[in-house]
Write a protein that holds these residues in place. Sequence first.
Motif, short mmCIF file in Angstrom:
data_model
loop_
_atom_site.label_atom_id
_atom_site.label_comp_id
_atom_site.label_asym_id
_atom_site.label_seq_id
_atom_site.Cartn_x
_atom_site.Cartn_y
_atom_site.Cartn_z
N PRO A 118 -29.14 39.09 -13.84
CA PRO A 118 -29.98 37.91 -13.69
C PRO A 118 -31.33 38.00 -14.40
O PRO A 118 -31.78 37.02 -14.99
CB PRO A 118 -30.15 37.80 -12.17
CG PRO A 118 -28.92 38.44 -11.61
CD PRO A 118 -28.60 39.57 -12.55
N VAL A 150 -26.82 33.70 -16.55
CA VAL A 150 -26.01 33.83 -15.35
C VAL A 150 -26.79 33.32 -14.14
O VAL A 150 -27.41 32.26 -14.22
CB VAL A 150 -25.51 35.28 -15.20
CG1 VAL A 150 -24.47 35.60 -16.27
CG2 VAL A 150 -26.67 36.29 -15.28
N TRP A 151 -26.76 34.00 -13.03
CA TRP A 151 -27.31 33.51 -11.76
C TRP A 151 -27.71 34.71 -10.91
O TRP A 151 -27.21 35.82 -11.11
CB TRP A 151 -26.23 32.70 -11.02
CG TRP A 151 -24.92 33.45 -11.06
CD1 TRP A 151 -24.51 34.47 -10.24
CD2 TRP A 151 -23.90 33.31 -12.05
NE1 TRP A 151 -23.30 34.97 -10.65
CE2 TRP A 151 -22.90 34.27 -11.75
CE3 TRP A 151 -23.72 32.46 -13.15
CZ2 TRP A 151 -21.74 34.41 -12.52
CZ3 TRP A 151 -22.56 32.61 -13.91
CH2 TRP A 151 -21.60 33.56 -13.58
N ALA A 157 -31.29 33.65 -3.89
CA ALA A 157 -31.20 32.31 -4.47
C ALA A 157 -32.55 31.79 -4.93
O ALA A 157 -32.62 30.95 -5.83
CB ALA A 157 -30.58 31.35 -3.45
N PHE A 160 -33.41 31.66 -8.84
CA PHE A 160 -32.76 30.81 -9.85
C PHE A 160 -33.74 30.34 -10.92
O PHE A 160 -33.43 30.36 -12.12
CB PHE A 160 -32.07 29.61 -9.19
CG PHE A 160 -30.60 29.80 -8.97
CD1 PHE A 160 -29.69 29.61 -10.01
CD2 PHE A 160 -30.12 30.16 -7.73
CE1 PHE A 160 -28.33 29.79 -9.81
CE2 PHE A 160 -28.76 30.33 -7.51
CZ PHE A 160 -27.86 30.14 -8.55
N VAL A 163 -34.49 33.26 -13.24
CA VAL A 163 -33.35 33.57 -14.10
C VAL A 163 -33.31 32.57 -15.27
O VAL A 163 -33.14 32.95 -16.43
CB VAL A 163 -32.03 33.52 -13.30
CG1 VAL A 163 -30.83 33.64 -14.24
CG2 VAL A 163 -31.99 34.63 -12.26
N SER A 164 -33.46 31.30 -14.93
CA SER A 164 -33.43 30.27 -15.97
C SER A 164 -34.55 30.50 -16.99
O SER A 164 -34.32 30.46 -18.21
CB SER A 164 -33.57 28.90 -15.32
OG SER A 164 -33.54 27.87 -16.29
N GLY A 182 -26.01 29.28 -15.21
CA GLY A 182 -26.71 29.31 -13.93
C GLY A 182 -27.29 27.96 -13.57
O GLY A 182 -27.24 27.53 -12.41
N ASP A 183 -27.81 27.24 -14.57
CA ASP A 183 -28.33 25.90 -14.31
C ASP A 183 -27.21 24.95 -13.92
O ASP A 183 -27.39 24.04 -13.10
CB ASP A 183 -29.05 25.37 -15.55
CG ASP A 183 -30.41 26.02 -15.77
OD1 ASP A 183 -30.90 26.71 -14.86
OD2 ASP A 183 -30.97 25.85 -16.87
N TRP A 185 -24.49 25.77 -12.28
CA TRP A 185 -24.18 26.04 -10.88
C TRP A 185 -25.10 25.23 -9.97
O TRP A 185 -24.64 24.59 -9.02
CB TRP A 185 -24.34 27.53 -10.59
CG TRP A 185 -23.19 28.40 -10.98
CD1 TRP A 185 -22.33 28.23 -12.02
CD2 TRP A 185 -22.79 29.60 -10.31
NE1 TRP A 185 -21.42 29.26 -12.06
CE2 TRP A 185 -21.68 30.11 -11.01
CE3 TRP A 185 -23.28 30.29 -9.21
CZ2 TRP A 185 -21.03 31.29 -10.63
CZ3 TRP A 185 -22.64 31.46 -8.82
CH2 TRP A 185 -21.53 31.95 -9.52
N ARG A 186 -26.38 25.28 -10.24
CA ARG A 186 -27.33 24.55 -9.39
C ARG A 186 -27.08 23.05 -9.44
O ARG A 186 -27.15 22.36 -8.42
CB ARG A 186 -28.77 24.86 -9.81
CG ARG A 186 -29.24 26.22 -9.40
CD ARG A 186 -30.74 26.30 -9.36
NE ARG A 186 -31.34 26.27 -10.69
CZ ARG A 186 -32.65 26.35 -10.91
NH1 ARG A 186 -33.49 26.41 -9.88
NH2 ARG A 186 -33.13 26.35 -12.13
N TYR A 198 -19.57 31.41 -5.83
CA TYR A 198 -19.63 32.87 -5.71
C TYR A 198 -18.28 33.41 -5.24
O TYR A 198 -17.55 32.74 -4.49
CB TYR A 198 -20.68 33.29 -4.68
CG TYR A 198 -22.11 33.16 -5.11
CD1 TYR A 198 -22.66 34.00 -6.09
CD2 TYR A 198 -22.95 32.22 -4.52
CE1 TYR A 198 -23.98 33.90 -6.46
CE2 TYR A 198 -24.28 32.11 -4.88
CZ TYR A 198 -24.79 32.95 -5.85
OH TYR A 198 -26.12 32.85 -6.22
#
Length: 260
Positions: A118, A150-151, A157, A160, A163-164, A182-183, A185-186, A198
């Motif tokens: 991450p 990724v994430w 959490a 996030f 990570v972005s 990862g974005d 996923w959100r 997950y």
Amino acid sequence: MAGAVVVATRNGTLMMITRLAILTALCTSSPYAVASQTAETPHQADFAVLFVGNSLTYTNDLPGIVEHLLAEYGELGSVYTETVAFPNFGLEDHWSEGTARSRIAAGGWDVVVVQQGPSATEGRPSLIEFSRRLGAEIERARGQLAVYMVWPSAARAFDFDGVSRSHRIAADRAGGLLLPAGDAWRQAWVQDPDLILYGPDDFHPSPMGTYLAALVIYQRLSGLDPRQLPPGLLTPGGTIPLSETRSRLLQEAAAEANRS
């Protein structure tokens, strides 16, 4: 070898396993480097992608799913993917270990996708520095760098945003494409918080989480809208049923993340 994966352990032992078996397995921590070979070499394919990463890349055979989507729907001609991935490896580890650099130098790659953990905070300097170093080698080999976002784990959490930001900085400074899984996923969770992205360990992706990442990568590499794909999880082993509503949700989440 379509529909199968050559799995090379770090001591060089080779095994054959079906792609569907990889997809069905939610998580794995085996020390593998993976190469899918539906063409003989990257030089002989119309479009070739090298993946460099760790278990977040090889869990559920992300490269195989991306290859399948690009080959079947990407309008790119023949597609070849290959993966150099070991558990717990960051890009600095790949730089030192050497296999990935050797494969990059061999050439023939249209895109090289790089991935580490991450890297929300403490890993950020390494992600930025070694994306840049690998990007320079990729450019010398006439390829394009792509940074796979990724994430964080479910327990972190709150990371996030970090990570972005880390991956956006790394891609920008290295002159690479950003693959914002990862974005996505959100974005998907905004529409349906109950989506299981997950796997059982709350860090590696579920098959649905991997597929959403593959949709993001498919769009960035092909330039085509993932919302035009058929419903279901489209894998090398066949289509895994998924409701049209949920399929469209995943496709829209990928498209929205790439727009952003």
